[in-house]
Design a protein around this motif. Structure first.
Motif, PDB file in Angstrom:
ATOM      1  N   GLN A 198      -2.758   1.564   7.044  1.00  0.00           N
ATOM      2  CA  GLN A 198      -1.564   0.642   7.242  1.00  0.00           C
ATOM      3  C   GLN A 198      -1.559   0.022   8.362  1.00  0.00           C
ATOM      4  O   GLN A 198      -1.254  -1.176   8.301  1.00  0.00           O
ATOM      5  CB  GLN A 198      -0.301   1.516   6.931  1.00  0.00           C
ATOM      6  CG  GLN A 198      -0.214   2.124   5.436  1.00  0.00           C
ATOM      7  CD  GLN A 198       0.738   3.475   5.544  1.00  0.00           C
ATOM      8  OE1 GLN A 198       1.546   3.820   6.419  1.00  0.00           O
ATOM      9  NE2 GLN A 198       0.694   3.998   4.268  1.00  0.00           N
ATOM     10  N   ALA A 207       4.102   0.240   1.400  1.00  0.00           N
ATOM     11  CA  ALA A 207       4.120  -0.465   2.754  1.00  0.00           C
ATOM     12  C   ALA A 207       3.763  -1.753   2.931  1.00  0.00           C
ATOM     13  O   ALA A 207       2.745  -2.323   1.754  1.00  0.00           O
ATOM     14  CB  ALA A 207       3.041   0.272   3.541  1.00  0.00           C
ATOM     15  N   ALA A 262       2.736   4.340   0.916  1.00  0.00           N
ATOM     16  CA  ALA A 262       3.242   5.284   2.150  1.00  0.00           C
ATOM     17  C   ALA A 262       4.143   6.283   1.793  1.00  0.00           C
ATOM     18  O   ALA A 262       5.476   6.039   1.481  1.00  0.00           O
ATOM     19  CB  ALA A 262       3.951   4.188   3.188  1.00  0.00           C
ATOM     20  N   ARG A 305       0.688  -1.181   0.113  1.00  0.00           N
ATOM     21  CA  ARG A 305       0.001  -0.172   0.077  1.00  0.00           C
ATOM     22  C   ARG A 305       0.772   1.177   0.058  1.00  0.00           C
ATOM     23  O   ARG A 305       1.969   1.129   0.610  1.00  0.00           O
ATOM     24  CB  ARG A 305      -0.944  -0.140   1.175  1.00  0.00           C
ATOM     25  CG  ARG A 305      -1.867  -1.186   1.416  1.00  0.00           C
ATOM     26  CD  ARG A 305      -3.195  -0.759   2.365  1.00  0.00           C
ATOM     27  NE  ARG A 305      -4.085  -1.704   2.430  1.00  0.00           N
ATOM     28  CZ  ARG A 305      -5.001  -1.778   3.061  1.00  0.00           C
ATOM     29  NH1 ARG A 305      -5.610  -0.588   3.293  1.00  0.00           N
ATOM     30  NH2 ARG A 305      -5.885  -2.779   3.003  1.00  0.00           N
TER      31      ARG A 305
END
Length: 406
Positions: free
Chosen positions: A127, A28, A23, A21
């Motif tokens: 996250q 991440a 970041a 994901r």
């Protein structure tokens, strides 16, 4: 994480690496592994530059794992191939439920997971949830992750786990602001009366056969102070009619190892102090160092012929004075609201509890845990009800074995 996949296979659990994901400019990912030698080595490397509370330190994690041998995991969020947040958790069974908690159980207070302070702003709530998705995938038997007694901030650094829905922990945490040094502390906290009492105690201890304040500098001194502390605490808990959280032999070995091994470091992160009068230990405190904060993790006094002279108060006077000289900004009495703490403290801290259900059973359990915390908070924040509760507890002491639920 070093050999995380191999470790998971050996333990029978699945290796998990979540989908990336965003970041910032990095990606991440979240990973989960059992706490093996390799995982602990990687965690120790991360902690060299990370910010963390004492109960998430590599030393605490290693000794708790070696002595208690819990079912334990390490959950890590990484960005750009480097960890930014890591959680050392133990899984405990409660009836039909499995709960993942900070390692150390009720001994772990003022919790703050290991984080990279330089990249803290990159950690988002989304996250963090990805990290718990990884926990659920690696360990589908875990019903709830219970992150209790969280510090809202660590020396001014916000706790990233507080971004999740939370509620106040039932117990207050009290501390002393050491700004301006010891004389300034005394000026704010009835200093004349405290100095007069300290002089009177000094005379009583000298008349009783002399005294000395001890800091453990050798393993032998660590063992001597801890043996005395455990005996004091056992007597105290039995009289109060509550469970002795230091009663497990493996827990006692853990503390012996933790404080003895800490002496090998140039600036030990765990410290023991004692007050000896007429050749006998009358008071003992165990402390940890967390940033600019000296934290009193536990303390006890010998309830004997000199208990009326308040050896515990005398030792706290000396400990707080030394904390000022050593440049600490806060002396933290940790969890619990007691009159002897109120005599010193001008800071009230509300720790936070975060409950993350991972299963349908977990949702029901989280609701129950939250309700239980609310009841405890109501009782402990109502002086009359809390006094009655403690009186009833003392009255029933010895009539039944104390339980952990007490």
């Amino acid at each position: 994480m070093a050999d995380a996949t191999a470790s998971l296979k050996e333990s029978g659990h699945r290796a998990v690496m979540t989908s990336p994901r965003a970041a910032g400019d990095d990606l991440a990912t979240a990973s989960v592994s059992p706490i093996s030698d390799e995982a602990q080595a990687a965690y120790s490397v991360f902690c060299r530059t990370a910010l963390f509370a004492p109960a998430q330190s590599p030393q605490w994690v290693r000794h708790w794992t070696e002595q208690i041998r819990p079912d334990a995991i390490l959950a890590t969020l990484a960005a750009g191939g480097r960890p930014v947040l890591s959680l050392a958790l133990e899984i405990e069974r409660h009836g039909p439920f499995r709960i993942a908690r900070f390692m150390g159980g009720r001994h772990a207070n003022g919790n703050f997971a290991a984080v990279d302070p330089a990249r803290l702003d990159e950690i988002t709530c989304s996250q963090i949830r990805t990290l718990f998705d990884a926990v659920a995938a690696a360990r589908p038997d875990i019903d709830v992750v219970a992150l209790q007694r969280l510090l809202p901030d660590f020396d001014g650094t916000a706790n990233p786990l507080a971004k999740l829905p939370s509620f106040p922990s039932p117990n207050l945490s009290l501390a002393v602001d050491l700004d301006g040094g010891f004389e300034a502390v005394l000026s704010r906290m009835s200093g004349k009366r405290k100095k007069k009492k300290h002089r009177s105690q000094t005379r009583k201890f000298e008349a009783a056969g002399g005294f000395r304040r001890i800091q453990a500098h050798t393993p032998e001194e660590v063992h001597s102070l801890l043996y005395a502390f455990f005996a004091m605490k056992e007597f105290r808990f039995r009289r109060m009619g509550i469970a002795n959280v230091f009663g497990d032999p493996q827990v006692r070995i853990f503390f012996h190892k933790l404080f003895a091994e800490a002496l090998k470091e140039s600036e030990p992160p765990f410290l023991l102090h004692g007050l000896e009068v007429a050749g006998k230990l009358r008071a003992v405190t165990g402390s940890s160092v967390g940033g600019r904060r000296l934290i009193c993790e536990f303390g006890a006094i010998s309830e004997d012929d000199l208990a009326h002279a308040s050896p515990g108060d005398f030792l706290f006077f000396e400990n707080i004075a030394e904390a000022c000289r050593d440049g600490f900004s806060v002396y933290d009495f940790s969890v619990g609201d007691e009159p002897y703490k109120r005599q010193w403290c001008d800071i009230e801290m509300k720790h936070l509890d975060v409950l993350v259900p991972l299963t349908l059973k977990g949702r029901m359990l989280a609701s129950g845990l939250r309700g239980n915390a609310g009841i405890k908070a109501f009782i402990k924040n109502s002086p009359k009800i809390w006094s009655l509760t403690k009186a009833l507890r003392r009255k029933t002491a010895g009539k039944r074995p104390p339980s952990d639920e007490d």
